[in-house]
Design an enzyme around this catalytic site. Structure first.
Site, PDB file in Angstrom:
ATOM      1  N   ASP A  33       2.976   0.797  -3.905  1.00 50.95           N
ATOM      2  CA  ASP A  33       3.699   1.498  -2.835  1.00 50.95           C
ATOM      3  C   ASP A  33       3.538   0.664  -1.563  1.00 50.95           C
ATOM      4  OD1 ASP A  33       4.386   4.134  -4.235  1.00 50.95           O
ATOM      5  OD2 ASP A  33       2.253   3.908  -4.617  1.00 50.95           O
TER       6      ASP A  33
ATOM      7  N   HIS B 222      -5.433   3.482 -10.315  1.00 51.13           N
ATOM      8  CA  HIS B 222      -6.316   4.214  -9.397  1.00 51.13           C
ATOM      9  C   HIS B 222      -7.759   3.743  -9.561  1.00 51.13           C
ATOM     10  CE1 HIS B 222      -3.129   7.453  -9.934  1.00 51.13           C
ATOM     11  NE2 HIS B 222      -3.168   7.305  -8.633  1.00 51.13           N
TER      12      HIS B 222
ATOM     13  N   GLN C 203       5.571  15.498   0.704  1.00 52.03           N
ATOM     14  CA  GLN C 203       6.163  14.168   0.519  1.00 52.03           C
ATOM     15  C   GLN C 203       7.204  14.129  -0.600  1.00 52.03           C
ATOM     16  OE1 GLN C 203       2.157  12.415  -0.410  1.00 52.03           O
ATOM     17  NE2 GLN C 203       3.344  11.065  -1.724  1.00 52.03           N
TER      18      GLN C 203
ATOM     19  N   GLU D 224      -0.798  -1.645  -3.703  1.00 50.10           N
ATOM     20  CA  GLU D 224       0.387  -2.391  -3.247  1.00 50.10           C
ATOM     21  C   GLU D 224       1.653  -2.001  -4.011  1.00 50.10           C
ATOM     22  OE1 GLU D 224      -0.484  -6.567  -3.314  1.00 50.10           O
ATOM     23  OE2 GLU D 224      -1.455  -6.459  -1.342  1.00 50.10           O
TER      24      GLU D 224
ATOM     25  N   GLY E 115      -3.861  12.446  -8.103  1.00 52.86           N
ATOM     26  CA  GLY E 115      -4.336  12.765  -9.440  1.00 52.86           C
ATOM     27  C   GLY E 115      -3.521  12.087 -10.523  1.00 52.86           C
TER      28      GLY E 115
ATOM     29  N   LEU F  10      -4.784  10.345 -12.854  1.00 52.57           N
ATOM     30  CA  LEU F  10      -5.365   9.023 -12.602  1.00 52.57           C
ATOM     31  C   LEU F  10      -5.176   8.078 -13.785  1.00 52.57           C
ATOM     32  CD1 LEU F  10      -8.692  10.120 -10.866  1.00 52.57           C
ATOM     33  CD2 LEU F  10      -6.472   9.607  -9.823  1.00 52.57           C
TER      34      LEU F  10
HETATM   35  O1  PAF Z   1       0.187   7.035  -3.101  1.00 48.93           O
HETATM   36  C1  PAF Z   1      -0.077   8.244  -3.315  1.00 48.93           C
HETATM   37  O2  PAF Z   1      -0.570   8.635  -4.371  1.00 48.93           O
HETATM   38  C2  PAF Z   1       0.211   9.266  -2.218  1.00 48.93           C
HETATM   39  O3  PAF Z   1       1.387   8.949  -1.545  1.00 48.93           O
HETATM   40  C3  PAF Z   1      -0.958   9.459  -1.233  1.00 48.93           C
HETATM   41  C4  PAF Z   1      -1.247   8.207  -0.443  1.00 48.93           C
HETATM   42  C5  PAF Z   1      -2.194   9.881  -2.002  1.00 48.93           C
HETATM   43  C6  PAF Z   1      -0.613  10.567  -0.240  1.00 48.93           C
HETATM   44  O4  PAF Z   1      -0.357  11.769  -0.879  1.00 48.93           O
END
Ligand code: PAF
Length: 282
Positions: A152, A37, A61, A150, A31, A33
């Site tokens: 990440d 995104h 995470q 990319e 989210g 966004l």
């Molecule tokens: O890149 C992200 O926003 C998150 O790490 C993901 C891939 C949606 C997993 O929660």
């Protein structure tokens, strides 16, 4: 546009037109966004007949509870933004208990060392959390293609490995980084920065770009020294790491090999906000 909040609802929605021609794309997000995104969503829409966008701030995470707490949550604005792109998008926005029930914990994975460096070294348990939620989403949605930015890049390589190891019949598609006018990579975390730091954070891309220019003639040690020096002059933006690594294995560069591709990876802190970026060097 009505989001689907539960697994059963998603399942019945997706199975209602099983057998119809076309492919299903998945864009997993947390989210808040932004244009980055939306570029994934646009690409997914252009390559698939149906697209699911998941919006889920995945607790497992976050290695730092404060970071999770302050992560922006803007569901209404996210829905409006997605609606402006296409009314056909299927939004899946489950609660934490819907996906994790009472056991909010990660599974443990092994990614042949991809998870041991950079983000994996500085954010303990982060990639187990990412892999746990991506496995859940791939299992629930069963997409033909799934889209990851990319920015990440390490996450992207780990998700590729995950899909391969667990035999998901999915193409993992990497999408280019989208940048603000000053070069700052778009990120949901940028909205936590003051306007002044957000402007000065242009130094991250500027420095990566300079590192790329040096890469043809200088060795890794020289380039790393240069990057450290650049951030020394900008005390409000603290360098956590800069590393040059092989694109496939993510092992740090020792001696350049002609046939390999390398990227420069960076993480910094600005006003307590962690920002990452990377650049292809050759
Ligand atoms: O890149 C992200 O926003 C998150 O790490 C993901 C891939 C949606 C997993 O929660």
């Amino acid at each position: 546009m009505k989001p689907i909040f539960d697994k059963k609802g998603l399942h019945s929605f997706l199975s209602s037109d099983k057998g119809k021609p076309g492919t299903l794309g998945l864009v997993p997000t947390m989210g808040a966004l932004h244009q980055g995104h939306l570029s994934l969503v646009q690409q997914a829409l252009s390559e698939n007949s149906k697209v699911v966008v998941s919006i889920f701030v995945n607790p497992t995470q976050f290695n730092n509870p404060e970071d999770l707490e302050k992560y922006p949550k803007t569901l209404e604005a996210d829905l409006a933004l997605l609606k402006s792109v296409s009314e056909e998008i299927i939004v899946f926005a489950p609660s934490v208990s819907e996906l994790y029930s009472l056991d909010i914990s990660s599974k443990s994975y092994s990614f042949n060392g991809l998870d041991k460096v950079m983000e994996g070294a500085f954010r303990e348990g982060h990639f187990n959390g990412v892999a746990t939620i991506v496995e859940i989403l791939l299992t629930l949605v069963r997409p033909d293609k799934a889209y990851f930015g990319e920015k990440d890049f390490q996450q992207l390589q780990i998700v590729r490995k995950l899909a391969d190891k667990l035999h998901f019949p999915v193409d993992i598609v990497g999408c280019p980084i989208v940048r603000e006018p000053n070069g700052l990579a778009m990120s949901s975390r940028n909205q936590l920065l003051s306007e002044s730091i957000r402007q000065r954070a242009g130094i991250i891309y500027k420095t990566l770009h300079a590192a790329k220019c040096m890469f043809g003639t200088e060795n890794a040690t020289k380039i790393i020294e240069y990057v450290k020096g650049a951030f020394h002059k900008e005390p409000d933006i603290e360098l956590e790491y800069f590393q040059i690594a092989d694109t496939e294995t993510l092992t740090p560069l020792k001696r350049k090999q002609e046939n390999l591709k390398y990227r420069g990876f960076i993480a910094v802190y600005a006003e307590g906000v962690r920002l990452i970026d990377n650049i292809a060097l050759n």
